[in-house]
Write an enzyme that holds these catalytic residues in place. Structure first.
Site, mmCIF file in Angstrom:
data_model
loop_
_atom_site.group_PDB
_atom_site.id
_atom_site.type_symbol
_atom_site.label_atom_id
_atom_site.label_comp_id
_atom_site.label_asym_id
_atom_site.label_seq_id
_atom_site.Cartn_x
_atom_site.Cartn_y
_atom_site.Cartn_z
ATOM 1 N N GLU A 162 -6.496 94.488 -55.761
ATOM 2 C CA GLU A 162 -5.978 94.828 -57.228
ATOM 3 C C GLU A 162 -6.963 95.639 -57.765
ATOM 4 O O GLU A 162 -7.195 94.872 -59.053
ATOM 5 C CB GLU A 162 -5.373 93.643 -57.750
ATOM 6 C CG GLU A 162 -4.229 92.860 -57.108
ATOM 7 C CD GLU A 162 -3.560 91.771 -57.897
ATOM 8 O OE1 GLU A 162 -4.182 91.533 -58.815
ATOM 9 O OE2 GLU A 162 -2.520 91.229 -57.205
ATOM 10 N N GLU A 345 0.419 89.661 -51.244
ATOM 11 C CA GLU A 345 0.541 88.274 -52.233
ATOM 12 C C GLU A 345 2.169 88.585 -52.530
ATOM 13 O O GLU A 345 2.525 89.428 -53.343
ATOM 14 C CB GLU A 345 -0.235 88.661 -53.477
ATOM 15 C CG GLU A 345 -1.620 88.382 -53.165
ATOM 16 C CD GLU A 345 -2.703 88.329 -54.192
ATOM 17 O OE1 GLU A 345 -1.985 88.310 -55.672
ATOM 18 O OE2 GLU A 345 -3.879 88.629 -54.440
#
Ligand code: IFM
Length: 439
Positions: A162, A345
């Site tokens: 991220e 995720e």
């Protein structure tokens, strides 16, 4: 049913679970500094001990094995390996990951190693962190050090986790470490992570021709907060900044049109070519749709707006809508010409209650996981090359600025005793995996 050989994984990250911040020569990271700054983290929590995974990892590997997981994604703490950010290598830090990788192998679990999940060495932040171009090369040098030691056994490598979220909150609105603010800083942090990715891919390829290398980005479906032209325009800009800015350069060799002018002043010579290395997979972290609204005074002119009032939310206040996962998988697949995608995720935070017998019947999390697995599965017949799914997270952990107040784990951690207790969602997932493998 999911395809055969589908990867069933769980994800964690170093600062969120390891603890042992002063052990075996580890240097300080930006999250040590940030969490020890009064007022930054809810209840003054820090990752000093966290889940003490650094010492209790055999128990955690055992939990993965008993749950039927075939893969485990963890991140390496850069300051454990290079306490000064660069230069002298701390072998004891590498020894830890060496033990972990061997422990996983002994239980038949494939290690997926992420090189960077936000814990930048503080010494590098003191020199500008990701706002500085130099950090991109320093990152690639670190990648080579880790690959040299673990590359004989680790074949799945993610450069970043991220980078979009890290840049936006760490270098944009300042609500994450290192607490830097402002659009120019955010843009520089994105650009230099993209460059660091490209250079690290080159470094990894030089270490292992059999590596599968990719990057992991938070990729959410962006929808307008209200049925207004301004919000529809905001969606375009939000989508470009959130989903596109850290993936288009990697996969397409350019920035999205809606934000290209913002990045133009940062681009030097062959930056876009360097970023655009062939990669083997796209890691997609997905939680829920984002509702964006026109916000001229915000960081980049579009920001989080209200969601439809009838939409359910998790304890983070994040909207729950599994159809957004199917849509986003299809969108990412089409935009980047059908790459292999792993959901790296997916999970949910709820306020768990512990039964008198110590058990946790986290039905809401279980339903969230079930519905999102169904939604992920629905993308496959639509042509998406979805290859695996990693739940976030194996353990309750340090949820950044929310500290330990927010629980995402399928295993409960009592942060006083550090006792691990599998929740109902863990049980359900392990039965689900067993059914998938049985056919
Ligand atoms: O805990 C984080 C993780 O570190 C990155 N993705 C989102 C998770 C939940 O907020």
């Amino acid at each position: 049913m999911f395809p055969e050989n589908f990867v069933w994984g769980a994800s964690t990250s170093s600062y969120q679970i390891e603890g042992a911040v002063d052990v075996d020569g580890r240097g300080k990271s930006i999250w040590d500094t940030y969490s020890h700054t009064p007022g930054r983290i809810k209840n003054g929590d820090t990752g000093d001990i966290a889940c003490d995974h650094y010492h209790r990892w055999p128990e955690d590997v055992e939990l993965l094995a008993r749950g039927g997981f075939t893969a485990y994604r963890f991140s390496v703490a850069w300051p454990r390996i290079l306490p000064d950010g660069a230069g002298a290598v701390e072998q004891r830090g590498l020894d830890f990951y060496d033990r972990l990788v061997d422990g996983l192998a002994s239980r038949g679990i494939t290690p997926w190693l992420c090189l960077y999940h936000w814990d930048l060495p503080q010494v590098l932040q003191d020199k500008g962190g990701w706002v500085s171009r130099v950090t991109a090369q320093t990152f690639a040098d670190y990648a080579a050090v880790v690959a040299k030691r673990l590359g004989d056994r680790v074949k799945h490598w993610a450069t970043f986790n991220e980078p979009n979220v890290h840049a936006m909150f760490g270098y944009g609105d300042g609500s994450h470490a290192p607490g830097v603010k402002g659009l120019p800083n955010m843009l520089a942090a994105m650009h230099h992570q993209n460059l660091g990715h490209g250079r690290a891919v080159q470094a990894l390829r030089a270490e292992g021709t059999d590596f599968r290398v990719g990057s992991i980005v938070a990729l959410q479906r962006i929808r307008p907060s209200a049925d207004r032209d301004e919000d529809r325009r905001a969606v375009e800009r939000f989508d470009a900044m959130w989903n596109g800015a850290c993936l288009d350069p990697l996969k397409l060799g350019r920035y999205p049109d809606a934000v290209a002018a913002d990045f133009a002043p940062l681009i030097m010579a062959d930056d876009l070519v360097t970023m655009h290395q062939p990669i083997d997979f796209v890691g997609m972290n997905f939680y829920g749709p984002i509702y964006a609204q026109d916000a001229p005074a915000s960081l980049f002119g579009a920001w989080f707006g209200p969601r439809p009032s009838d939409m359910p939310v998790t304890a983070m206040g994040w909207p729950v809508d599994p159809t957004a996962l199917t849509e986003q998988l299809i969108r990412v697949s089409e935009r980047y010409d059908r790459p292999d995608i792993y959901v790296t995720e997916n999970g949910a935070c709820y306020d768990d209650t512990v039964g008198t017998d110590g058990t946790v019947h986290d039905q809401a999390r279980l339903a969230y996981l079930r519905d999102h697995l169904n939604a992920a599965q629905r993308a496959i017949p639509a042509g998406v090359n979805l290859r695996g799914y990693f739940v976030w997270s194996l353990l309750d952990n340090f949820e950044w600025s929310e500290g330990f107040s927010r629980r995402f784990g399928i295993v409960r951690v009592d942060f006083n005793t550090l006792r691990r207790t599998p929740k109902a969602s863990y049980q359900w997932l392990s039965e689900f995996f067993a059914r998938q493998k049985r056919r």
